[in-house]
Design an enzyme around this catalytic site. Structure first.
Site, PDB file in Angstrom:
ATOM      1  N   LYS A  66       0.845  -1.321   0.078  1.00  0.00           N
ATOM      2  CA  LYS A  66      -0.246  -0.114   0.061  1.00  0.00           C
ATOM      3  C   LYS A  66       0.876   1.254   0.080  1.00  0.00           C
ATOM      4  O   LYS A  66       0.386   2.318  -0.338  1.00  0.00           O
ATOM      5  CB  LYS A  66      -1.132  -0.203   1.104  1.00  0.00           C
TER       6      LYS A  66
HETATM    7  C1  LIG Z   1      -4.387  -4.504   1.380  1.00  0.00           C
HETATM    8  C2  LIG Z   1      -3.614  -6.053   1.287  1.00  0.00           C
HETATM    9  C3  LIG Z   1      -4.166  -6.681   0.434  1.00  0.00           C
HETATM   10  C4  LIG Z   1      -5.562  -6.687  -0.345  1.00  0.00           C
HETATM   11  O1  LIG Z   1      -5.264  -5.962  -1.432  1.00  0.00           O
HETATM   12  P1  LIG Z   1      -6.408  -5.287  -2.160  1.00  0.00           P
HETATM   13  O2  LIG Z   1      -6.017  -3.964  -3.208  1.00  0.00           O
HETATM   14  O3  LIG Z   1      -7.386  -4.745  -1.128  1.00  0.00           O
HETATM   15  O4  LIG Z   1      -7.010  -6.441  -2.874  1.00  0.00           O
HETATM   16  C5  LIG Z   1      -3.208  -7.981   0.362  1.00  0.00           C
HETATM   17  N1  LIG Z   1      -2.230  -7.924   1.236  1.00  0.00           N
HETATM   18  C6  LIG Z   1      -1.783  -7.177   1.957  1.00  0.00           C
HETATM   19  C7  LIG Z   1      -0.603  -7.592   2.794  1.00  0.00           C
HETATM   20  C8  LIG Z   1      -2.588  -6.066   2.232  1.00  0.00           C
HETATM   21  O5  LIG Z   1      -2.075  -5.138   3.130  1.00  0.00           O
END
Ligand SMILES: *Cc1c(COP(=O)(O)O)cnc(C)c1O
Length: 470
Positions: free
Chosen positions: A113
């Protein structure tokens, strides 16, 4: 480039008008009115660009109302070795010929993210400064999103962050990441409740339009379009790293929750990137896997969401999914409107037997589901075979990716977090603690600060009114 709503009820807007809010006024999601198409020649030219130049090539096609020189400097400030640990920003590691790991989790909070949120922080700061405006970001977190958002916004002029978290319910590492931040524009509020309580409070406050306007409250949730756009870049970067020329196609396996990450892969494919398969991996909360297998999309009750060892994928519905359905429906807002109306009334919809299902079959999506036992086995086997320790989310992606691998097609598994964030599951799989990056040694011993409040929206409002930027 103009932006419209998936439900058709928003006049076309330029990028900077939709930057802060991903939700359209009609309840739909904001999407670009078309995807810019790249030719094979464009791709060949982009193949050898560094991350920053590649990011500018792609983002400038979606962000055309920020001066190119300003956008360049925002990108240059965002994607640095200092922040992401390497010149490549998102390096590709080869586990064996044709099997790769796309390392997206080397940003400040060790989750993918960061790649989008670090850009968002700089975009927000730039646009707010131009408008002479301020923004108070309000959010709730169970761990990952909150820390990513705080690290992206800390120290930014014109922005404050109010982040609600469930007191005593995050890992020690996650708690320390957030509560040890000392910037005066970051406000951690520990709520004496669970994550759902935090989210309810945020919803209540955001539903008070007068309060929201008075304090210029905004969010940085996963439906923000700029986050999706920022993520498109690493699909290109990984494709170029895994192939020799534009004749080759690849597959991506993506651990999925709110469908933001893999949606960026879909956008890259729509732009002309040769992606053969987008492999959606879910955990036990398999609302997406069910849809891609059967055409049935059934949102889960909050009570039916199970707490798993890949917690960032524990979702009841996938908030970005409406954007894919819009494309599958040939971008017809009436179809989306009808389906989401049915979703609201009946808790789900079924597209099997409709033109949408036919479209889905010819799309590149396949899916699968992974359980706690799969996670443990995969973490173990990848460590034994390739000497690489992966986190539980990444393990879900690898498990489902390998099950859907095609001979001769490079498979790129997306790494979404580093194992150190989920030490307990790693210890269960490997009998030892995961390695800790040097910068994070002693993190839990740093002084922490947070406000502690009850499950009480009015108390949170009072806190915001006392501390928010005017
Ligand atoms: C947010 C997240 C996901 C999921 O990603 P999306 O974009 O919501 O599908 C998967 N793994 C981790 C470690 C995350 O922080």
């Amino acid at each position: 480039m103009r932006y419209v709503s998936t439900r058709g009820g928003m006049p076309p807007q330029p990028f900077t008008s939709i930057l802060i809010e991903g939700l359209a006024p009609d309840g739909g999601l904001v999407v670009p009115d078309r995807y810019p198409r790249l030719t094979t020649q464009d791709l060949a030219r982009m193949r050898h660009l560094g991350y920053q130049d590649l990011a500018f090539e792609i983002l400038s096609r979606y962000i055309d109302d920020i001066a190119p020189a300003d956008l360049k400097s925002i990108i240059a400030r965002t994607y640095t070795v200092a922040t992401f640990g390497s010149e490549e920003i998102t390096p590709l590691a080869t586990l064996e010929p044709g099997l790769h790991l796309l390392r997206l989790a080397n940003g400040p909070t060790l989750a993918f993210k960061d790649i989008a949120l670090q850009l968002l922080g700089n975009l927000f700061e730039h646009v707010l400064a131009k408008e002479g405006a301020t923004l108070n970001i309000l959010g709730a977190t169970s761990g990952d999103t909150g820390s990513s958002a705080e690290y992206a916004m800390r120290g930014k002029r014109g922005i404050s962050v109010f982040m609600l978290s469930p007191r005593g319910r995050m890992t020690a590492f996650q708690t320390a990441q957030m509560y040890a931040l000392s910037e005066p524009n970051i406000f951690n509020i520990a709520i004496e409740g669970v994550f759902d309580d935090c989210q309810d409070i945020v919803k209540k406050i955001a539903g008070d339009r007068e309060f929201k306007r008075r304090w210029r409250l905004g969010a940085v949730n996963s439906i923000n379009w700029a986050r999706v756009a920022a993520q498109v870049v690493y699909y290109f970067k990984a494709y170029f790293a895994a192939t020799r020329n534009e004749e080759e196609a690849v597959a991506f396996a993506v651990p999925s929750g709110n469908f933001g990450n893999i949606l960026a892969g879909h956008v890259a494919r729509q732009m002309g990137l040769p992606i053969r398969r987008l492999i959606v991996a879910t955990n036990e909360n398999d609302v997406l896997d069910e849809f891609f297998r059967t055409g049935r999309y059934m949102a889960r009750d909050f009570a039916k969401v199970v707490a798993t060892s890949s917690p960032s994928m524990d979702i009841s519905k996938a908030s970005n999914f409406e954007r894919l359905v819009f494309d599958l429906a040939d971008r017809d807002p009436a179809t989306v409107l009808a389906l989401w109306d049915q979703l609201d009334r009946e808790g789900g919809f079924d597209v099997s037997g409709t033109p949408l299902a036919a479209k889905l079959r010819t799309s590149s999506f396949v899916s699968g589901r992974s359980t706690h036992a799969d996670r443990i086995t995969t973490i173990r086997s990848i460590a034994e075979k390739h000497r690489v320790v992966v986190d539980p989310h990444t393990a879900d992606g690898i498990k489902v990716g390998l099950a859907n691998r095609e001979p001769g097609v490079p498979l790129i598994c997306v790494e979404t977090a580093l194992p150190v964030k989920f030490a307990q599951t790693i210890a269960e799989a490997l009998g030892r603690e995961p390695e800790r990056p040097r910068a994070y040694i002693g993190l839990e011993e740093l002084p922490q600060r947070c406000a502690v409040l009850g499950v009480d929206a009015d108390a949170v409002k009072a806190y915001i009114a006392e501390h928010a930027l005017a």
